[in-house]
Design a protein around this motif. Structure first.
Motif, short mmCIF file in Angstrom:
data_model
loop_
_atom_site.label_atom_id
_atom_site.label_comp_id
_atom_site.label_asym_id
_atom_site.label_seq_id
_atom_site.Cartn_x
_atom_site.Cartn_y
_atom_site.Cartn_z
N THR A 5 -7.66 -10.97 0.60
CA THR A 5 -8.30 -9.66 0.40
C THR A 5 -7.62 -8.36 1.63
O THR A 5 -7.86 -7.41 0.93
CB THR A 5 -10.11 -9.89 1.49
N ILE A 9 -6.63 -4.66 -0.45
CA ILE A 9 -7.03 -3.44 0.36
C ILE A 9 -6.11 -2.83 0.45
O ILE A 9 -6.22 -1.74 -0.08
CB ILE A 9 -7.53 -3.79 1.46
N TYR A 328 -15.84 2.81 0.74
CA TYR A 328 -15.52 1.27 1.94
C TYR A 328 -17.70 1.26 1.64
O TYR A 328 -18.66 -0.07 1.89
CB TYR A 328 -15.06 1.89 3.20
#
Length: 343
Positions: A5, A9, A328
């Motif tokens: 992850t 990102i 986000y």
């Protein structure tokens, strides 16, 4: 959070950075293509034509309108820019002569002073001369940067127009292509994130356009009040310099205002300094509010993201910071990044 992850990102942030730098014409073309999509759908339904023809018509219509506006509004601006750039070398030559004259007058005035006072005054004058030279150099760099960016702006414009056509042709398949990269169970969430992003990013770009337009209007009004020559061109130069890395409105207005003050033009010099202060305060007050309302994030979050982004990656961070917050928030709305802190 897993290493996989974190890697995704990091790659996503790198992609965003590249989109706002080398990929800027394609990002702008994508935004325009999305705006033209309702017109494409209308043409296909009303006239029963395929997507290729509809996209060609809508993109051509956009190109004609854009070039027409540039021709109508740009002729006077270009004429003012040419006349302004012809006089720029004279401005710099006059500034150098002024600095030399001030130094000679100061030296003749303190010749009979005590040695310690003379040394202190000479040190102070050297610092003042260095400051004035830097300020004149800053204005020179601003003008040179603008002039040197014109060929790049032309190439940017051509690539942008070509990209508008190409993206309009294939826009209907782009979302499906992106979704195919994800697992079937994740595709609904990714689709929701993309929809939220589209709304927020359009709001973000709209807010930046509004801020630039307001800054241009304020600059133009100020220059007209001060009776400055070439107001349209100089206001445009202020906007272009303002969005460039490192530079800002102060790179043009502060050296220019200081030069006018030293040459005895107090009205215009003080006016330019006041205009710079007003634009700076105005943007700092209005920018978080406009940005927050446009993209759906709070004013405090917008302000923090603007400042942190600017400190991390410079002027580009002013765009990237809020965009990261937008992504986000969109991911959280779609059910992603729901991890809670456990004590």
């Amino acid at each position: 959070m897993s290493i996989k992850t974190i890697v995704f990102i990091a790659l996503g942030l790198l992609l965003l950075y590249l989109l706002f730098t080398v990929g800027a014409p394609f990002l702008l073309a994508l935004v325009v293509a999305i705006f033209l999509e309702p017109l494409n759908q209308l043409l296909m339904k009303r006239f029963r034509i395929n997507r290729l023809v509809a996209a060609t018509v809508s993109s051509s219509l956009f190109t004609v309108i854009l070039i027409g506006l540039i021709a109508l509004l740009g002729v006077k601006v270009v004429a003012e820019l040419i006349a302004f750039f012809k006089k720029v070398p004279n401005y710099f030559e006059n500034a150098s002569t002024l600095v030399d004259d001030l130094m000679l007058r100061a030296q003749s005035a303190y010749q009979n002073f005590p040695p310690d006072a003379v040394a202190t005054l000479e040190e102070w004058l050297q610092g003042l001369t260095s400051t004035l030279t830097k300020m004149v150099g800053s204005l020179s760099n601003s003008v040179i940067a603008f002039a040197s960016s014109i060929p790049g702006m032309f190439i940017f414009f051509i690539v942008f127009l070509v990209a508008v056509y190409m993206i309009s042709f294939s826009l209907h398949t782009m979302k499906a292509t992106v979704l195919s990269l994800f697992d079937e169970k994740s595709q609904p969430q990714v689709s929701e994130v993309m929809d939220n992003l589209k709304k927020s990013i359009f709001g973000f770009l709209r807010s930046q356009f509004i801020l630039s337009a307001l800054t241009y209007i304020i600059s133009l009004i100020g220059l007209l009040v001060l009776d400055v020559k070439y107001p349209l061109a100089i206001a445009l130069l202020i906007i272009i310099v303002d969005i460039m890395p490192i530079l800002g409105t102060g790179s043009v207005l502060v050296p220019w205002g200081t030069y006018l003050l030293l040459t005895g033009n107090l009205y215009a010099g003080i006016g330019l300094i006041v205009m710079f202060l007003f634009i700076t305060v105005f943007r700092r007050i209005v920018e978080p509010k406009i940005l927050g309302d446009s993209v759906g994030i709070g004013s405090l979050s917008a302000l923090v993201s603007l400042y942190v982004g600017f400190k991390l990656v410079g002027v580009i961070g002013v765009f990237l910071g809020p965009l990261v917050v937008i992504i986000y928030m969109a991911a959280r709305k779609a059910g992603l990044f729901q991890t809670k802190i456990r004590l």
